[in-house]
Design an enzyme around this catalytic site. Structure first.
Site, PDB file in Angstrom:
ATOM      1  N   ARG A 112       0.816  -1.237   0.000  1.00 30.33           N
ATOM      2  CA  ARG A 112       0.000   0.000   0.000  1.00 30.33           C
ATOM      3  C   ARG A 112       0.838   1.271   0.000  1.00 30.33           C
ATOM      4  NH1 ARG A 112      -3.350  -2.988   3.591  1.00 30.33           N
ATOM      5  NH2 ARG A 112      -5.086  -3.828   2.392  1.00 30.33           N
ATOM      6  N   LYS A 134       3.898  11.850 -10.858  1.00 30.73           N
ATOM      7  CA  LYS A 134       3.044  11.036 -11.735  1.00 30.73           C
ATOM      8  C   LYS A 134       3.779   9.732 -11.981  1.00 30.73           C
ATOM      9  CE  LYS A 134       0.320  14.224 -14.550  1.00 30.73           C
ATOM     10  NZ  LYS A 134       0.090  14.708 -15.923  1.00 30.73           N
ATOM     11  N   GLU A 176      10.930  19.162 -23.996  1.00 31.87           N
ATOM     12  CA  GLU A 176      10.156  19.362 -22.749  1.00 31.87           C
ATOM     13  C   GLU A 176      10.643  20.611 -22.009  1.00 31.87           C
ATOM     14  OE1 GLU A 176       7.504  17.542 -22.330  1.00 31.87           O
ATOM     15  OE2 GLU A 176       7.875  15.540 -23.127  1.00 31.87           O
ATOM     16  N   LYS A 214       8.454  23.513 -13.299  1.00 37.31           N
ATOM     17  CA  LYS A 214       7.532  22.393 -13.088  1.00 37.31           C
ATOM     18  C   LYS A 214       7.147  22.284 -11.620  1.00 37.31           C
ATOM     19  CE  LYS A 214       6.196  17.734 -13.854  1.00 37.31           C
ATOM     20  NZ  LYS A 214       6.313  16.473 -14.544  1.00 37.31           N
ATOM     21  N   GLU A 224      -3.456  17.575 -11.027  1.00 33.64           N
ATOM     22  CA  GLU A 224      -3.940  17.984 -12.346  1.00 33.64           C
ATOM     23  C   GLU A 224      -5.449  18.213 -12.402  1.00 33.64           C
ATOM     24  OE1 GLU A 224      -1.734  16.393 -15.741  1.00 33.64           O
ATOM     25  OE2 GLU A 224      -3.575  16.493 -16.908  1.00 33.64           O
ATOM     26  N   ARG A 228      -1.946  22.193 -14.003  1.00 31.33           N
ATOM     27  CA  ARG A 228      -0.920  21.221 -14.390  1.00 31.33           C
ATOM     28  C   ARG A 228      -1.129  20.697 -15.807  1.00 31.33           C
ATOM     29  NH1 ARG A 228       1.807  16.330 -10.781  1.00 31.33           N
ATOM     30  NH2 ARG A 228       3.151  15.591 -12.450  1.00 31.33           N
ATOM     31  N   ASN A 232       0.872  19.681 -20.634  1.00 34.64           N
ATOM     32  CA  ASN A 232       0.603  18.816 -21.787  1.00 34.64           C
ATOM     33  C   ASN A 232       0.624  19.599 -23.101  1.00 34.64           C
ATOM     34  OD1 ASN A 232       0.208  16.569 -20.106  1.00 34.64           O
ATOM     35  ND2 ASN A 232      -1.881  17.230 -19.684  1.00 34.64           N
ATOM     36  N   HIS A 235       1.263  18.031 -26.452  1.00 32.17           N
ATOM     37  CA  HIS A 235       1.004  16.600 -26.313  1.00 32.17           C
ATOM     38  C   HIS A 235      -0.293  16.162 -26.999  1.00 32.17           C
ATOM     39  CE1 HIS A 235       4.208  17.126 -23.463  1.00 32.17           C
ATOM     40  NE2 HIS A 235       4.229  15.844 -23.158  1.00 32.17           N
ATOM     41  N   HIS A 239       0.499  13.204 -29.307  1.00 32.16           N
ATOM     42  CA  HIS A 239       0.033  11.826 -29.108  1.00 32.16           C
ATOM     43  C   HIS A 239      -0.572  11.250 -30.376  1.00 32.16           C
ATOM     44  CE1 HIS A 239      -0.236  12.384 -24.480  1.00 32.16           C
ATOM     45  NE2 HIS A 239       0.946  11.961 -24.864  1.00 32.16           N
ATOM     46  N   HIS A 252       9.185  10.449 -28.112  1.00 28.47           N
ATOM     47  CA  HIS A 252       8.069  11.215 -27.549  1.00 28.47           C
ATOM     48  C   HIS A 252       8.323  12.727 -27.638  1.00 28.47           C
ATOM     49  CE1 HIS A 252       4.893  12.427 -24.827  1.00 28.47           C
ATOM     50  NE2 HIS A 252       5.800  12.998 -24.039  1.00 28.47           N
TER      51      HIS A 252
HETATM   52  P1  NAD Z   1      13.475   6.161 -21.557  1.00 28.30           P
HETATM   53  O1  NAD Z   1      13.334   5.986 -20.105  1.00 28.30           O
HETATM   54  O2  NAD Z   1      12.959   5.086 -22.426  1.00 28.30           O
HETATM   55  O3  NAD Z   1      15.000   6.446 -21.891  1.00 28.30           O
HETATM   56  C1  NAD Z   1      15.389   6.582 -23.240  1.00 28.30           C
HETATM   57  C2  NAD Z   1      16.557   5.647 -23.580  1.00 28.30           C
HETATM   58  O4  NAD Z   1      17.756   6.194 -23.009  1.00 28.30           O
HETATM   59  C3  NAD Z   1      16.401   4.252 -22.994  1.00 28.30           C
HETATM   60  O5  NAD Z   1      16.918   3.307 -23.892  1.00 28.30           O
HETATM   61  C4  NAD Z   1      17.292   4.317 -21.754  1.00 28.30           C
HETATM   62  O6  NAD Z   1      17.757   3.062 -21.315  1.00 28.30           O
HETATM   63  C5  NAD Z   1      18.421   5.182 -22.240  1.00 28.30           C
HETATM   64  N1  NAD Z   1      19.180   5.889 -21.226  1.00 28.30           N
HETATM   65  C6  NAD Z   1      18.778   6.340 -20.017  1.00 28.30           C
HETATM   66  N2  NAD Z   1      19.753   7.045 -19.439  1.00 28.30           N
HETATM   67  C7  NAD Z   1      20.797   7.029 -20.281  1.00 28.30           C
HETATM   68  C8  NAD Z   1      22.098   7.603 -20.233  1.00 28.30           C
HETATM   69  N3  NAD Z   1      22.471   8.371 -19.210  1.00 28.30           N
HETATM   70  N4  NAD Z   1      22.933   7.376 -21.279  1.00 28.30           N
HETATM   71  C9  NAD Z   1      22.523   6.642 -22.353  1.00 28.30           C
HETATM   72  N5  NAD Z   1      21.313   6.099 -22.449  1.00 28.30           N
HETATM   73  C10 NAD Z   1      20.451   6.301 -21.434  1.00 28.30           C
HETATM   74  O7  NAD Z   1      12.768   7.516 -22.056  1.00 28.30           O
HETATM   75  P2  NAD Z   1      12.657   8.977 -21.421  1.00 28.30           P
HETATM   76  O8  NAD Z   1      12.599   9.890 -22.579  1.00 28.30           O
HETATM   77  O9  NAD Z   1      13.663   9.196 -20.366  1.00 28.30           O
HETATM   78  O10 NAD Z   1      11.239   8.939 -20.707  1.00 28.30           O
HETATM   79  C11 NAD Z   1      10.064   8.721 -21.434  1.00 28.30           C
HETATM   80  C12 NAD Z   1       9.024   8.191 -20.465  1.00 28.30           C
HETATM   81  O11 NAD Z   1       8.783   9.181 -19.466  1.00 28.30           O
HETATM   82  C13 NAD Z   1       7.693   7.886 -21.120  1.00 28.30           C
HETATM   83  O12 NAD Z   1       7.251   6.625 -20.690  1.00 28.30           O
HETATM   84  C14 NAD Z   1       6.776   8.977 -20.593  1.00 28.30           C
HETATM   85  O13 NAD Z   1       5.447   8.547 -20.465  1.00 28.30           O
HETATM   86  C15 NAD Z   1       7.389   9.284 -19.259  1.00 28.30           C
HETATM   87  N6  NAD Z   1       7.113  10.647 -18.749  1.00 28.30           N
HETATM   88  C16 NAD Z   1       6.633  10.766 -17.506  1.00 28.30           C
HETATM   89  C17 NAD Z   1       6.379  12.017 -16.985  1.00 28.30           C
HETATM   90  C18 NAD Z   1       5.882  12.146 -15.587  1.00 28.30           C
HETATM   91  O14 NAD Z   1       5.526  13.262 -15.179  1.00 28.30           O
HETATM   92  N7  NAD Z   1       5.861  11.090 -14.824  1.00 28.30           N
HETATM   93  C19 NAD Z   1       6.649  13.165 -17.737  1.00 28.30           C
HETATM   94  C20 NAD Z   1       7.172  13.013 -19.018  1.00 28.30           C
HETATM   95  C21 NAD Z   1       7.410  11.737 -19.519  1.00 28.30           C
HETATM   96  N1  GLY Z   2       4.511  15.720 -17.824  1.00 26.99           N
HETATM   97  C1  GLY Z   2       3.312  16.336 -17.408  1.00 26.99           C
HETATM   98  C2  GLY Z   2       3.097  16.342 -15.938  1.00 26.99           C
HETATM   99  O1  GLY Z   2       3.911  15.912 -15.177  1.00 26.99           O
HETATM  100  O2  GLY Z   2       2.089  16.782 -15.505  1.00 26.99           O
END
Ligand code: NAD
Ligand code: GLY
Length: 349
Positions: A112, A134, A176, A214, A224, A228, A232, A235, A239, A252
């Site tokens: 939990r 998130k 971003e 942020k 949100e 917040r 997006n 986005h 998307h 992305h």
């Molecule tokens: P990712 O986590 O897939 O990383 C991209 C690639 O880079 C992967 O292959 C990873 O292994 C590699 N990598 C990571 N660190 C590295 C480094 N230092 N050197 C070399 N390679 C490295 O993608 P991302 O762009 O980091 O994140 C995208 C994800 O984040 C999506 O799933 C998206 O939904 C999520 N997201 C979440 C929020 C939130 O608020 N929680 C906001 C934006 C995006």
């Molecule tokens: N990436 C959008 C949020 O965190 O709200």
């Protein structure tokens, strides 16, 4: 008969985000670092040199968005049960946004809810995903449709990790950063226009400003309910582009870059933004080799795809529209003809 359960307590979920070399971290509990083989291969030994814990475990899940699913969550939980983690134990998310979102989600449901720490290693996760709580996974219905708001206990952003990040991934993170600046901070936008983010000091400052922006938004609207949603920006269109290209052609952040250009076109059409401002944003995105054009094959189909976005209610589409640079309007009342007219400008000649 009626029994009232009084739950009006104030919960303080505040935490610090450190943007610097990772400090020595010491925990008197069981700790599991959740990572993937790529990040572990590049940086785990460095991280291990910084961490002391009562017991320390490494949980490795496969790399990539395709593995941001229940299977990976089961794998993480299984390991926690096997190692008898309890409610005082801690998870550390060590990787990009995929690892961060999954580790956060696993920690939100294990017994939990237990604490977790974010150590993001991509630019996108340093400026966006690791901040704000998130967490979640994808399923066959779409991206991030299962999850929870669960704030980390701390975030350690060490720009050193970015030295191994491929250029395209870096650019996706810049998208971003630009998003934060356009929606909330015109001085930051001007800074980005001037700065060369391959300079480490300037990059660190940009990360700080993006995170501050942020954090300010999340502090006002953690779950949100309104403001917040402005994060997006780009986005709604992005998307659809990711979907149309089967998540294969664009990262992305790249799809978001095109999405921002489209949102700007809609803003210009509605008189919320000047053409020159839209061009300044496009130029900034292009400085980091981000894509800014896209040919819409079928405008009507593109429009219908907006309704698949979880951020749009059944009857309306929520658009995040910049008001000049440094301001934003969230609206679900743009009429279809106006949107179609803008989409036509991205349509086939
Ligand atoms: P990712 O986590 O897939 O990383 C991209 C690639 O880079 C992967 O292959 C990873 O292994 C590699 N990598 C990571 N660190 C590295 C480094 N230092 N050197 C070399 N390679 C490295 O993608 P991302 O762009 O980091 O994140 C995208 C994800 O984040 C999506 O799933 C998206 O939904 C999520 N997201 C979440 C929020 C939130 O608020 N929680 C906001 C934006 C995006
Ligand atoms: N990436 C959008 C949020 O965190 O709200």
């Amino acid at each position: 008969m009626q029994v009232n359960i009084s739950l009006k307590k104030v919960i303080d979920n505040s935490y610090d985000i450190t943007i610097d070399t990772i400090p020595e971290l010491s925990y008197d509990t069981k700790v599991a670092i959740v990572t993937n083989p790529k990040v572990a291969g590049l940086h785990l030994s460095y991280l291990l040199s910084k961490i002391r814990a009562k017991e320390l475990y490494i949980i490795t899940v496969p790399d990539g968005e395709n593995y941001k699913n229940q299977g990976s969550i089961d794998l993480i939980l299984e390991s926690l049960f096997n190692h008898r983690f309890n409610r005082k134990s801690l998870l550390i998310a060590f990787g990009g946004g995929v690892i961060g979102d999954m580790t956060g989600y696993a920690s939100s449901i294990y017994q939990r809810g237990i604490d977790f720490v974010q150590i993001p290693t991509t630019l996108l996760s340093q400026v966006d995903a690791s901040v704000g709580g998130k967490t979640g996974i994808n399923n066959s219905y779409g991206k991030n449709l299962i999850g929870a708001f669960h704030q980390p206990r701390a975030v350690y952003i060490d720009p050193y990790f970015l030295e191994t990040l491929p250029k395209r991934e870096f650019g996706a993170g810049v998208a971003e950063v630009v998003k934060m600046a356009v929606t909330f901070n015109k001085d930051f936008f001007a800074y980005l226009e001037e700065a060369d983010l391959s300079d480490k000091t300037l990059l660190q400052e940009a990360i700080k400003q993006a995170v501050e922006t942020k954090a300010g938004v999340v502090a006002k609207d953690e779950k949100e309910h309104g403001l917040r949603a402005a994060l997006n920006y780009g986005h709604t269109f992005g998307h659809v582009i990711e979907n149309e290209t089967a998540y294969k052609k664009y990262l992305h952040g790249e799809a978001v870059a095109i999405g921002m250009v489209m949102a700007n076109a809609l803003s210009v059409k509605l008189g919320l933004m000047k053409e020159e401002e839209a061009l300044r944003i496009q130029k900034l995105l292009e400085k980091y080799k981000l894509p800014t054009s896209y040919t819409i094959e079928n405008v009507e189909r593109f429009y219908e795809a907006f309704f698949l976005d979880k951020k749009s209610s059944d009857a309306s589409i929520t658009f995040i529209l910049p008001v000049g640079i440094g301001g934003v309007k969230i609206t679900d009342s743009v009429d279809k003809d106006t949107v179609l007219a803008v989409l036509e400008t991205f349509g086939k000649e």
